[in-house]
Design a protein around this motif. Structure first.
Motif, mmCIF file in Angstrom:
data_model
loop_
_atom_site.group_PDB
_atom_site.id
_atom_site.type_symbol
_atom_site.label_atom_id
_atom_site.label_comp_id
_atom_site.label_asym_id
_atom_site.label_seq_id
_atom_site.Cartn_x
_atom_site.Cartn_y
_atom_site.Cartn_z
ATOM 1 N N MET A 173 0.927 -6.481 8.770
ATOM 2 C CA MET A 173 0.556 -5.956 10.044
ATOM 3 C C MET A 173 -0.205 -7.024 10.830
ATOM 4 O O MET A 173 0.025 -7.155 12.015
ATOM 5 N N GLN A 174 -1.051 -7.769 10.163
ATOM 6 C CA GLN A 174 -1.749 -8.842 10.847
ATOM 7 C C GLN A 174 -0.850 -10.083 10.923
ATOM 8 O O GLN A 174 -0.895 -10.807 11.900
ATOM 9 N N TYR A 175 -0.045 -10.272 9.868
ATOM 10 C CA TYR A 175 0.793 -11.467 9.802
ATOM 11 C C TYR A 175 2.275 -11.182 10.003
ATOM 12 O O TYR A 175 3.026 -12.076 10.355
ATOM 13 N N THR A 176 2.710 -9.960 9.731
ATOM 14 C CA THR A 176 4.121 -9.622 9.852
ATOM 15 C C THR A 176 4.273 -8.162 10.250
ATOM 16 O O THR A 176 3.387 -7.346 10.012
ATOM 17 N N ASP A 177 5.396 -7.839 10.843
ATOM 18 C CA ASP A 177 5.683 -6.458 11.223
ATOM 19 C C ASP A 177 6.478 -5.725 10.145
ATOM 20 O O ASP A 177 6.837 -4.567 10.323
ATOM 21 N N ASP A 178 6.762 -6.381 9.027
ATOM 22 C CA ASP A 178 7.539 -5.769 7.950
ATOM 23 C C ASP A 178 6.759 -4.667 7.236
ATOM 24 O O ASP A 178 7.347 -3.784 6.632
ATOM 25 N N VAL A 179 5.448 -4.741 7.260
ATOM 26 C CA VAL A 179 4.597 -3.743 6.626
ATOM 27 C C VAL A 179 3.936 -2.931 7.731
ATOM 28 O O VAL A 179 3.343 -3.488 8.642
ATOM 29 N N ASN A 180 4.045 -1.609 7.624
ATOM 30 C CA ASN A 180 3.489 -0.755 8.663
ATOM 31 C C ASN A 180 2.636 0.334 8.023
ATOM 32 O O ASN A 180 3.079 1.456 7.855
ATOM 33 N N TRP A 181 1.412 -0.018 7.659
ATOM 34 C CA TRP A 181 0.489 0.932 7.057
ATOM 35 C C TRP A 181 -0.350 1.581 8.144
ATOM 36 O O TRP A 181 -0.732 0.929 9.109
ATOM 37 N N ASN A 182 -0.651 2.856 7.959
ATOM 38 C CA ASN A 182 -1.604 3.518 8.841
ATOM 39 C C ASN A 182 -2.869 3.819 8.041
ATOM 40 O O ASN A 182 -3.000 3.428 6.886
ATOM 41 N N LEU A 183 -3.819 4.522 8.642
ATOM 42 C CA LEU A 183 -5.090 4.804 7.982
ATOM 43 C C LEU A 183 -4.895 5.585 6.686
ATOM 44 O O LEU A 183 -5.545 5.308 5.675
ATOM 45 N N PHE A 184 -3.983 6.544 6.686
ATOM 46 C CA PHE A 184 -3.728 7.355 5.495
ATOM 47 C C PHE A 184 -3.269 6.481 4.326
ATOM 48 O O PHE A 184 -3.687 6.694 3.184
ATOM 49 N N ASP A 185 -2.426 5.495 4.582
ATOM 50 C CA ASP A 185 -1.951 4.594 3.527
ATOM 51 C C ASP A 185 -3.110 3.807 2.911
ATOM 52 O O ASP A 185 -3.170 3.627 1.692
#
Length: 71
Positions: free
Chosen positions: A1-13
């Motif tokens: 998320m900071q370095y790539t858009d491949d990972v999309n975690w939200n607060l729950f994750d």
């Protein structure tokens, strides 16, 4: 998320990951203190870590196809 858009975690994750890691650490610490025989201690801690790995992989990619996998 900071370095790539491949990972999309939200607060729950992040909350679930924190619960899993803290819970695993506490269970390993409990096993380390309460189980006196070294062989049983190692086996129990390995079982705890294997359970963490299975749950983490299931939540990440859904290898078992459970409804928790996010698919």
């Amino acid at each position: 998320m900071q370095y790539t858009d491949d990972v999309n975690w939200n607060l729950f994750d992040f909350v679930i990951a924190g619960i899993l890691l803290i819970g695993t650490g506490l269970m390993c610490e409990f096993a380390w203190r309460k189980i006196k025989k070294t062989k049983y201690r190692i086996a129990f801690i390995l079982a705890i870590l294997a359970t963490l790995l299975i749950i983490w992989v299931e939540l990440a990619v859904g290898i078992f196809g459970s409804p928790f996998s996010g698919n």
